[in-house]
Write a protein that holds these residues in place. Structure first.
Motif, short mmCIF file in Angstrom:
data_model
loop_
_atom_site.label_atom_id
_atom_site.label_comp_id
_atom_site.label_asym_id
_atom_site.label_seq_id
_atom_site.Cartn_x
_atom_site.Cartn_y
_atom_site.Cartn_z
N TYR A 163 33.49 43.80 40.77
CA TYR A 163 34.48 43.62 39.71
C TYR A 163 34.47 44.87 38.82
CZ TYR A 163 37.10 41.24 36.00
OH TYR A 163 38.05 40.87 35.06
N ARG A 164 35.04 45.96 39.37
CA ARG A 164 35.02 47.22 38.65
C ARG A 164 36.42 47.84 38.65
NH1 ARG A 164 32.21 48.30 43.54
NH2 ARG A 164 33.23 49.89 44.83
N ASP A 165 36.59 48.79 37.78
CA ASP A 165 37.88 49.45 37.56
C ASP A 165 38.05 50.62 38.54
OD1 ASP A 165 40.28 49.79 36.23
OD2 ASP A 165 39.42 51.15 34.74
N PRO A 166 39.19 50.68 39.24
CA PRO A 166 40.26 49.69 39.27
C PRO A 166 39.95 48.60 40.30
CG PRO A 166 40.88 51.54 40.63
CD PRO A 166 39.53 51.88 40.05
N LEU A 167 40.61 47.46 40.17
CA LEU A 167 40.51 46.44 41.20
C LEU A 167 41.12 46.98 42.50
CD1 LEU A 167 41.52 43.28 39.15
CD2 LEU A 167 39.26 43.78 40.09
N PRO A 168 40.74 46.43 43.65
CA PRO A 168 41.29 46.94 44.92
C PRO A 168 42.81 46.85 44.96
CG PRO A 168 39.41 45.50 45.32
CD PRO A 168 39.73 45.37 43.86
N ALA A 169 43.44 47.88 45.47
CA ALA A 169 44.89 47.87 45.62
C ALA A 169 45.29 46.80 46.62
CB ALA A 169 45.38 49.23 46.09
N ALA A 170 46.34 46.06 46.29
CA ALA A 170 46.77 44.94 47.14
C ALA A 170 48.25 44.70 46.94
CB ALA A 170 45.97 43.68 46.80
N ASP A 171 48.81 43.91 47.83
CA ASP A 171 50.18 43.44 47.63
C ASP A 171 50.21 42.29 46.63
OD1 ASP A 171 51.64 45.04 49.79
OD2 ASP A 171 50.06 44.06 50.95
N VAL A 172 49.18 41.43 46.70
CA VAL A 172 49.12 40.24 45.85
C VAL A 172 47.71 40.10 45.28
CG1 VAL A 172 49.45 37.74 45.72
CG2 VAL A 172 50.81 39.10 47.33
N ILE B 292 40.25 36.85 42.88
CA ILE B 292 39.26 36.80 41.81
C ILE B 292 39.35 35.46 41.10
CG2 ILE B 292 39.16 39.30 41.43
CD1 ILE B 292 41.00 38.97 39.06
N SER B 293 38.30 35.11 40.38
CA SER B 293 38.28 33.86 39.64
C SER B 293 37.17 33.91 38.61
CB SER B 293 38.05 32.67 40.58
OG SER B 293 38.15 31.44 39.88
N ASP B 294 37.24 33.03 37.61
CA ASP B 294 36.16 32.85 36.65
C ASP B 294 35.71 34.17 36.02
OD1 ASP B 294 34.95 29.78 36.99
OD2 ASP B 294 36.05 30.53 38.72
N THR B 295 36.68 34.96 35.62
CA THR B 295 36.36 36.23 34.98
C THR B 295 36.01 36.07 33.50
OG1 THR B 295 38.74 36.58 34.73
CG2 THR B 295 37.67 37.65 36.60
N HIS B 296 36.44 34.97 32.88
CA HIS B 296 36.00 34.61 31.53
C HIS B 296 36.09 35.79 30.55
CE1 HIS B 296 34.62 30.60 32.67
NE2 HIS B 296 34.01 31.13 33.71
N ALA C 178 42.25 39.07 28.79
CA ALA C 178 42.37 38.73 30.20
C ALA C 178 43.70 39.21 30.78
CB ALA C 178 42.24 37.22 30.38
N PHE C 179 44.76 39.06 30.01
CA PHE C 179 46.07 39.51 30.48
C PHE C 179 46.09 41.02 30.68
CE2 PHE C 179 50.27 41.27 29.66
CZ PHE C 179 51.00 40.64 30.66
N ALA C 180 45.47 41.75 29.79
CA ALA C 180 45.45 43.21 29.92
C ALA C 180 44.78 43.62 31.23
CB ALA C 180 44.72 43.83 28.73
N THR C 181 43.71 42.92 31.60
CA THR C 181 43.01 43.24 32.85
C THR C 181 43.87 42.88 34.06
OG1 THR C 181 40.85 42.88 31.82
CG2 THR C 181 40.96 42.76 34.22
N VAL C 182 44.43 41.69 34.06
CA VAL C 182 45.24 41.25 35.20
C VAL C 182 46.50 42.11 35.34
CG1 VAL C 182 46.66 39.35 36.08
CG2 VAL C 182 44.38 38.88 35.16
#
Length: 248
Positions: free
Chosen positions: A32-41, A14-18, A60-64
Motif C-alpha cells: 500500500y504505497r504511492d502510487p497504487l498500481p496502475a489499473a483500469d478499475v 483494496i479494503s480497510d484502509t481506514h 480517504a477520497f484524496a487517496t482514492v
C-alpha cells in the motif's frame, strides 16, 4: 452460441484502509504505497475511515481519487458510520461522535458529487450496476456494504437474516444466478473464506456470512473482492467446477 470476446482488464483491489496515507514509493516493504498500481478499475471494499468523520472521508477520497485507474468503485464498510444514515441517527452519532453529529449529506457529497465524478469515483450501495470501460470491456457488478452485526458498528444485519438469496424475505436485492454477475464487491466475507478472527484467548472464529457463501456459490463470479476481517487478508483462487478446488 458465439463466444463473447474478452478484453484484458486490470483491477487493483483494496479494503480497510481506514484513512491511512499511502507509504512512500521507496518503502518496498508495503504494497500500500504511492502510487497504487496502475489499473483500469480500482475496487475499494469499504472501511474507508476509522470513525466516519468528514475529515477522514476527505483524506480517504484524496487517496482514492488520485489512484491511476479510469474507474474507481467504492463501497462503505462498518466503520464508515456516516454513510449508514439510519444507523448513524439511531446509534452512531451518540456512540461514536459524542452527540456532536457530522453532516451526513456533506459526507455523501464527497463520494457522489462533482469532484467524485470528475475523478472517476463511483460510490455504490447495495445493488447491481454495469459498466463499459474505454478499452471496450464491459462488466456487471453486485455491491453490498452490509455484514452480520459486528461489535455494534454500521451496516449490520442479524446473522440469521439472509439478504443475499431470492428465497429469503429479507432479500430486497438478492444476488442473481450465474452468469449474471461478473464481480462481487462486498465489505464482509462469505463464511469460511478469509474470515477468521483471532481472539485474545487464542481461539479462532470464522465470522463470515453463511448466506453470502450460498449466494456466491450460486452466482460463481469471476472475482469477489471483500475485506472487513483484517486477519483474513490475502486471496484465494476457486474452481467452480464440480469437485472444484481452493488455492490460497
Amino acid at each position: 452460441m458465439t463466444a463473447q470476446p474478452t478484453v484484458r482488464t486490470r483491477f487493483t483491489l483494496i479494503s480497510d484502509t481506514h484513512t491511512a496515507e499511502l507509504f512512500p514509493s521507496t518503502d518496498i516493504q508495503h504494497a500500500y504505497r504511492d502510487p497504487l498500481p496502475a489499473a483500469d478499475v480500482l475496487l475499494h471494499a469499504g472501511d474507508l475511515t476509522k470513525r466516519g468523520y468528514i475529515a477522514e472521508h476527505e483524506t480517504a477520497f484524496a487517496t482514492v481519487s488520485r489512484a491511476p485507474a479510469e474507474l474507481k468503485i467504492v463501497i462503505a464498510g462498518n466503520h464508515d458510520i456516516t454513510l449508514d444514515e439510519a444507523y448513524y441517527r439511531r446509534t452512531g452519532a451518540k456512540r461514536m461522535h459524542r452527540n456532536i453529529p457530522e453532516d451526513t449529506a456533506a459526507v455523501r457529497e464527497i463520494w457522489t458529487g462533482a469532484g467524485a465524478q470528475a475523478a472517476g469515483v463511483v460510490y455504490l450501495e447495495e445493488g447491481i450496476r454495469s459498466f463499459t470501460l474505454k478499452n471496450g470491456a464491459t462488466f456487471t457488478i453486485y455491491t453490498s456494504p452490509y455484514q452480520p452485526e459486528f461489535c455494534g458498528w454500521a451496516f449490520p444485519y442479524a446473522r440469521a437474516q439472509d439478504r443475499f438469496n431470492p428465497d429469503s424475505s429479507f432479500a430486497s436485492t438478492p444476488i442473481p444466478e450465474h452468469p449474471a454477475i461478473d464481480i462481487l464487491l462486498t465489505h464482509g466475507p462469505p463464511r469460511g473464506i478469509l474470515d477468521t478472527v483471532a481472539h485474545y484467548n487464542g481461539e479462532d472464529e470464522a465470522v463470515g456470512c453463511e448466506h453470502l457463501l450460498r449466494a456466491v456459490q450460486r452466482c460463481r463470479p469471476r472475482l469477489h473482492c471483500f475485506g472487513h476481517i483484517h486477519e483474513g487478508w490475502g486471496a484465494e483462487r476457486h474452481d467452480w467446477s464440480a469437485g472444484g478446488t481452493r488455492e490460497r
